[in-house]
Enzyme design. Structure first.
Site, PDB file in Angstrom:
ATOM      1  CB  CYS A  46      -4.629  63.634  29.724  1.00 53.32           C
ATOM      2  SG  CYS A  46      -5.152  63.790  31.449  1.00 53.32           S
ATOM      3  CB  SER A  77      -5.710  59.225  23.381  1.00 54.33           C
ATOM      4  OG  SER A  77      -6.565  58.819  24.410  1.00 54.33           O
ATOM      5  CG  ASP A 116       0.488  60.609  32.357  1.00 58.40           C
ATOM      6  OD1 ASP A 116      -0.350  61.521  32.357  1.00 58.40           O
ATOM      7  OD2 ASP A 116       0.352  59.538  32.955  1.00 58.40           O
TER       8      ASP A 116
HETATM    9  P1  4NP Z   1      -3.801  60.015  29.792  1.00 56.73           P
HETATM   10  O1  4NP Z   1      -3.447  60.554  31.249  1.00 56.73           O
HETATM   11  O2  4NP Z   1      -3.206  58.636  29.675  1.00 56.73           O
HETATM   12  O3  4NP Z   1      -3.133  60.999  28.898  1.00 56.73           O
HETATM   13  O4  4NP Z   1      -5.309  60.024  29.688  1.00 56.73           O
HETATM   14  C1  4NP Z   1      -3.700  59.831  32.408  1.00 56.73           C
HETATM   15  C2  4NP Z   1      -4.951  59.824  32.954  1.00 56.73           C
HETATM   16  C3  4NP Z   1      -5.183  59.149  34.133  1.00 56.73           C
HETATM   17  C4  4NP Z   1      -4.149  58.482  34.766  1.00 56.73           C
HETATM   18  C5  4NP Z   1      -2.895  58.487  34.217  1.00 56.73           C
HETATM   19  C6  4NP Z   1      -2.672  59.158  33.030  1.00 56.73           C
HETATM   20  N1  4NP Z   1      -4.381  57.829  35.992  1.00 56.73           N
HETATM   21  O5  4NP Z   1      -3.436  57.314  36.563  1.00 56.73           O
HETATM   22  O6  4NP Z   1      -5.530  57.768  36.450  1.00 56.73           O
END
Ligand code: 4NP
Length: 154
Positions: free
Chosen positions: A12, A14, A123
């Site tokens: 998401c 990065s 997030d």
């Molecule tokens: P990111 O978002 O760290 O911005 O890529 C997430 C993607 C997946 C998860 C958490 C945050 N997950 O828990 O799977």
């Protein structure tokens, strides 16, 4: 100059930072001097393309993230990259935990370059579409700030 963006899953925030910053670097005429990559501190999504919601939000601003694939942060990244920039404080702690003693990487939060030191890119994974728009707005501001910072150092 090599810049690495780091979040939790590398699907998401990065990859969005990678795509947005790459366009900003191209628009600033600095594509020949700045290399960009992204990764996650976790390994759950390794090999996957960015989350469909992140891809759609970026595409609405003309940025195609579809070719990116998730990978995990490695010790070697601290040798290779000049800047290793986390999206939130949890990422920053994980980055410091993996960081070997001897390296040249500058570690920090991406939003330090948006004039908001200590602030986090939240997030968006468990939220709605507006979370992805919010992430894009923050990342666009920080990208401009990081370009100004890097220009001063060149
Ligand atoms: P990111 O978002 O760290 O911005 O890529 C997430 C993607 C997946 C998860 C958490 C945050 N997950 O828990 O799977």
């Amino acid at each position: 100059m090599k810049v690495l963006f780091v979040c939790l899953g590398n699907i998401c925030r990065s990859p969005t930072a990678e795509g947005v910053f790459r366009r900003a670097v191209e628009q600033a005429g600095m594509a020949d001097t700045i290399e960009i990559d992204s990764c996650g501190v976790g390994n759950w999504h390794v090999g996957k393309a960015p989350d469909a919601r992140a891809q759609q939000a970026a595409l609405r601003r003309g940025i195609d993230l579809s070719a990116l694939r998730a990978r995990q942060l490695q010790e070697h990244d601290f040798i290779e990259f000049d800047y290793v920039l986390g999206m939130d404080q949890d990422n920053l702690r994980a980055i410091h935990d993996l960081k070997p003693g001897n390296n040249r990487a500058q570690v920090g939060l991406f939003l330090d370059y948006a004039g908001t030191p200590g602030a986090e890119v939240p997030d968006p994974y468990y939220g709605g579409e507006e979370g992805f728009e919010n992430v894009l707005n923050m990342i666009e501001a920080a990208s401009d700030g990081l370009i100004q910072h890097l220009k001063r150092g060149l």
